[in-house]
Design an enzyme around this catalytic site. Structure first.
Site, PDB file in Angstrom:
ATOM      1  N   TYR A 174      -4.788   6.095  33.351  1.00  0.00           N
ATOM      2  CA  TYR A 174      -5.225   4.703  33.508  1.00  0.00           C
ATOM      3  C   TYR A 174      -4.639   4.079  34.778  1.00  0.00           C
ATOM      4  O   TYR A 174      -5.346   3.529  35.618  1.00  0.00           O
ATOM      5  CB  TYR A 174      -4.781   3.892  32.282  1.00  0.00           C
ATOM      6  N   ASP A 205       3.632  -3.840  32.703  1.00  0.00           N
ATOM      7  CA  ASP A 205       4.443  -2.625  32.510  1.00  0.00           C
ATOM      8  C   ASP A 205       4.896  -2.052  33.857  1.00  0.00           C
ATOM      9  O   ASP A 205       5.831  -1.267  33.920  1.00  0.00           O
ATOM     10  CB  ASP A 205       3.632  -1.581  31.727  1.00  0.00           C
ATOM     11  N   GLU A 246       1.844 -11.932  35.897  1.00  0.00           N
ATOM     12  CA  GLU A 246       1.885 -11.417  34.512  1.00  0.00           C
ATOM     13  C   GLU A 246       2.347 -12.578  33.628  1.00  0.00           C
ATOM     14  O   GLU A 246       3.342 -13.229  33.914  1.00  0.00           O
ATOM     15  CB  GLU A 246       2.884 -10.248  34.441  1.00  0.00           C
ATOM     16  N   ASP A 263      -0.006 -17.510  34.087  1.00  0.00           N
ATOM     17  CA  ASP A 263      -1.359 -17.169  33.662  1.00  0.00           C
ATOM     18  C   ASP A 263      -2.196 -16.791  34.891  1.00  0.00           C
ATOM     19  O   ASP A 263      -2.264 -17.561  35.856  1.00  0.00           O
ATOM     20  CB  ASP A 263      -1.979 -18.387  32.954  1.00  0.00           C
ATOM     21  N   ASP A 309      -5.384  -5.808  35.520  1.00  0.00           N
ATOM     22  CA  ASP A 309      -4.899  -4.849  34.517  1.00  0.00           C
ATOM     23  C   ASP A 309      -4.571  -5.634  33.251  1.00  0.00           C
ATOM     24  O   ASP A 309      -3.405  -5.897  32.922  1.00  0.00           O
ATOM     25  CB  ASP A 309      -3.657  -4.142  35.064  1.00  0.00           C
ATOM     26  N   SER A 310      -5.610  -6.047  32.546  1.00  0.00           N
ATOM     27  CA  SER A 310      -5.400  -6.981  31.433  1.00  0.00           C
ATOM     28  C   SER A 310      -5.543  -6.284  30.082  1.00  0.00           C
ATOM     29  O   SER A 310      -6.134  -5.207  29.978  1.00  0.00           O
ATOM     30  CB  SER A 310      -6.456  -8.098  31.508  1.00  0.00           C
ATOM     31  N   SER A 311      -4.982  -6.924  29.086  1.00  0.00           N
ATOM     32  CA  SER A 311      -5.218  -6.465  27.716  1.00  0.00           C
ATOM     33  C   SER A 311      -6.646  -6.894  27.340  1.00  0.00           C
ATOM     34  O   SER A 311      -7.408  -7.322  28.201  1.00  0.00           O
ATOM     35  CB  SER A 311      -4.173  -7.093  26.786  1.00  0.00           C
ATOM     36  N   ASP A 312      -6.987  -6.777  26.054  1.00  0.00           N
ATOM     37  CA  ASP A 312      -8.375  -7.010  25.644  1.00  0.00           C
ATOM     38  C   ASP A 312      -8.700  -8.500  25.529  1.00  0.00           C
ATOM     39  O   ASP A 312      -7.789  -9.322  25.427  1.00  0.00           O
ATOM     40  CB  ASP A 312      -8.615  -6.310  24.282  1.00  0.00           C
ATOM     41  N   TYR A 372      -6.575   5.458  24.108  1.00  0.00           N
ATOM     42  CA  TYR A 372      -7.350   4.217  24.062  1.00  0.00           C
ATOM     43  C   TYR A 372      -8.486   4.427  23.069  1.00  0.00           C
ATOM     44  O   TYR A 372      -8.955   5.554  22.885  1.00  0.00           O
ATOM     45  CB  TYR A 372      -7.887   3.841  25.449  1.00  0.00           C
TER      46      TYR A 372
END
Ligand code: SAM
Length: 304
Positions: free
Chosen positions: A78, A103, A123, A154, A173-176, A242
């Site tokens: 990823y 991360d 982040e 944000d 590179d975001s979460s859902d 994933y």
């Protein structure tokens, strides 16, 4: 195995004690499970639940709100693809912005590019940065690069205030789109990304799974076609942990110098940063192959 199931969050399966099962309304009716050796961290930030556990076969695992963000064994796929698909598609990227990515993995990969002079990161959750530095040093090594400027905030607000045309590349590179990342999948955010990019600048965003989220992808492609007048492409790769074992990326460019994402013009200079070790996944062939889509997806993505 923890005898008192009440202490562990729901995602630690009560069905198979000693296993973590990833359940989400984003992939109803299925759950990928990993055998848990030991829970290393459990916390709750202002934005999300944060868990780190030692798995039996994928190394340490970072989980946000019950969703796997990375494992030591397959994060390379990823991080390398979301970073090198855009940065290898333009000559001499200099100024890069990373939204999310707490991360540090994208920073580690962007640092491989000798042409890069500045890597800004926004982040939202400091706990993710701190936990990554503590438990994932080979990923968080990215924060040590002197070109990195970390802002805790944000990404939506950061882009609203970004100077026009100030970046060569933006990597989201975001979460859902459930929780703090929801707005990072919406049209106003994409418009603010386009405004912050120079002519012929590129954006690469985490764009879910062809198998699970064609509806989300269809909306994103529609919005991107309206906003990015250079080119709009969808690429995908294999990440075993994933959901559905794959993850996709939107690769778009703003109007200006042509960007041919499918034929990388800026091959990665591996010698530029021995400290981060050799590439484990990305190469020029897999770069081009990433844009080859199954027919059911081509129909939706290329017709928009
Ligand atoms: N590879 C993972 C995936 O595909 O889901 C993403 C990993 S990275 C840990 C996701 C990061 O996005 C998290 O650290 C989270 O805190 C951050 N994030 C979520 N919403 C955000 C926002 N609105 N602004 C900035 N960062 C955000």
């Amino acid at each position: 195995e923890n005898g008192d199931q009440t202490k562990e969050p729901a995602c630690f399966s009560s069905v198979i004690p000693g296993w973590f099962s990833e359940m989400s309304p984003m992939w109803p009716g299925e759950a990928h499970s990993l055998k848990v050796e030991k829970v290393l961290f459990q916390g709750k930030s202002d934005y999300q639940d944060v868990i780190v556990f030692q798995s039996a076969t994928y190394g340490k695992v970072l989980v946000l709100d019950g969703v796997i963000q990375l494992t030591e064994r397959d994060e390379c796929a990823y991080q390398e693809m979301i970073t090198h698909l855009p940065l290898c598609s333009i000559p001499n990227p200099k100024k890069v912005l990373v939204i999310g990515g707490g991360d540090g993995g994208v920073l580690r990969e962007a640092a491989r590019h000798a042409s890069v002079e500045q890597i800004d990161m926004c982040e939202i959750d400091k706990m993710v940065v701190d936990v990554s530095k503590q438990f994932f040093p080979n990923v968080a090594i990215g924060f040590e690069d002197p070109r990195v400027n970390l802002v805790i905030g944000d990404g939506v607000a950061f882009l609203k205030n970004a100077a026009e045309g100030s970046y060569d590349a933006v990597i989201v590179d975001s979460s859902d789109p459930i929780g703090p990342a929801k707005e990072l999948f919406e049209k106003p955010f994409f418009q603010s990304v386009a405004r912050a990019l120079r002519p012929g600048g590129v954006v690469c965003t985490q764009a879910e799974s062809l198998w699970l989220h064609m509806d989300i992808i269809e909306d994103i492609v529609y919005n991107c076609r309206e906003i990015f007048k250079g080119s709009v492409n969808y690429a995908w790769t294999s990440v075993p942990t994933y959901p559905s074992g794959v993850i996709g990326f939107m690769l778009c460019s703003t109007e200006g110098p042509d960007v041919d994402f499918k034929n990388p013009v800026n091959p990665i200079d591996d010698s530029s940063s021995k400290s981060n070790g050799p590439l484990k996944f990305y190469n020029a062939e897999i770069h081009s192959a990433a844009f080859c889509l199954p027919s059911f997806a081509k129909k939706v993505i290329e017709s928009k």
